[in-house]
Design an enzyme around this catalytic site. Sequence first.
Site, PDB file in Angstrom:
ATOM      1  N   PHE A  47      78.002  46.636 -23.970  1.00 14.06           N
ATOM      2  CA  PHE A  47      77.545  46.939 -25.324  1.00 14.06           C
ATOM      3  C   PHE A  47      76.102  47.425 -25.265  1.00 14.06           C
ATOM      4  CE2 PHE A  47      80.792  43.737 -25.487  1.00 14.06           C
ATOM      5  CZ  PHE A  47      81.590  44.062 -26.578  1.00 14.06           C
TER       6      PHE A  47
ATOM      7  N   THR B  77      83.284  44.390 -20.955  1.00 14.74           N
ATOM      8  CA  THR B  77      82.857  45.472 -21.846  1.00 14.74           C
ATOM      9  C   THR B  77      81.336  45.477 -21.913  1.00 14.74           C
ATOM     10  OG1 THR B  77      84.869  45.435 -23.183  1.00 14.74           O
ATOM     11  CG2 THR B  77      82.912  46.389 -24.196  1.00 14.74           C
TER      12      THR B  77
END
Length: 363
Positions: free
Chosen positions: A265, A263
Amino acid sequence: MTEPSVSLEALRQRIDALDNDILRLISERAACAQQVAEIKAEHEPGGVFYRPEREAQVLRRVMELNRGPLDSEEMARLFREIMSACLALERPVKVAYLGPEGTFTQQASLKHFGESAISLPMAAIDEVFREVEAGAVNYGVVPVENSTEGVINHTLDSFMDSSLRICGEVVLRIHHHLLVGETTRRDKVSRIYSHPQSFAQCRKWLDAHFPHAERVPVSSNAEAARLVKTEWHSAAIAGDMAAKLYGLAKLAEKIEDRPDNSTRFLIIGNQDVPISGEDKTSLVVAMRNQPGALHDLLEPFHRHHIDMTRLETRPSRSGVWNYVFFIDFKGHREEPQVAAMLEEVKLRAAEVKVLGSYPVGVL
């Protein structure tokens, strides 16, 4: 005394001497950081203490100079914590992140800012944006895309009406574990809690191992872990931080369907970031609703040899069936080639908003 004993004792003495040197040098670095703070306070009252481009340059240099035996990322993480502690002597950085405690977003925040930053959990992405806009915190950390499930639309939409800039990025390898309380047996698990994104990232594993268990979506993996702490016959999908925070056992480790599950960010703040030497720029573009609009948008990138790394579309709030484009590309807006390309895009588009130029994630 045998020869191995003499050798071992000599090595221990050498380690003690090295520890003394490390202690002295870290203290000298901290003293320099205090002097930097005094100069900034005198000449730049209210100025910026945390410099993302400077930290990125330092970490890249550490990784380039490292010769082992510790790998370069591990060495960079050690220096990150040293810099975090030294920065706290100047002025502690306050960071809002998508909570609650124990989420992957908190893990990303700690990875980027270090343990000495003051981290505050927020209940929603728009709350993170509001805290930074209001000046209650210096920076915010929000998820923007997952390698398995794609973009987080709430984050993209939040940039539509915000004046905040992107100041950095963090890419985190996401490992999901099936967690249970100390009284739960594997053969008795009838309910599994998790965030919908995590269910999607572990779908095949769950279908193979717990096809009949009820899947209950909750607001975060940390919330899933909290619920399981007080329930029997239930499990949670969450990461290491949540497992440690709530004292849960790992019934199964790394259950994500794709081993490269990651992921990305974003770090959001109020200031522009100078060139670091290896940068990325993000922008949102609204095109006129006409044939060939997408081609007109992309053509300057190709001609100026700008490497586009992401292109996403979202519905525009200005009209039905109108769309805006979110674009990431390599380079800094102050570089001549990038600046020339942006000027051309502005002439062709209805609206262009540069969300920020920032260092490519080092860790």
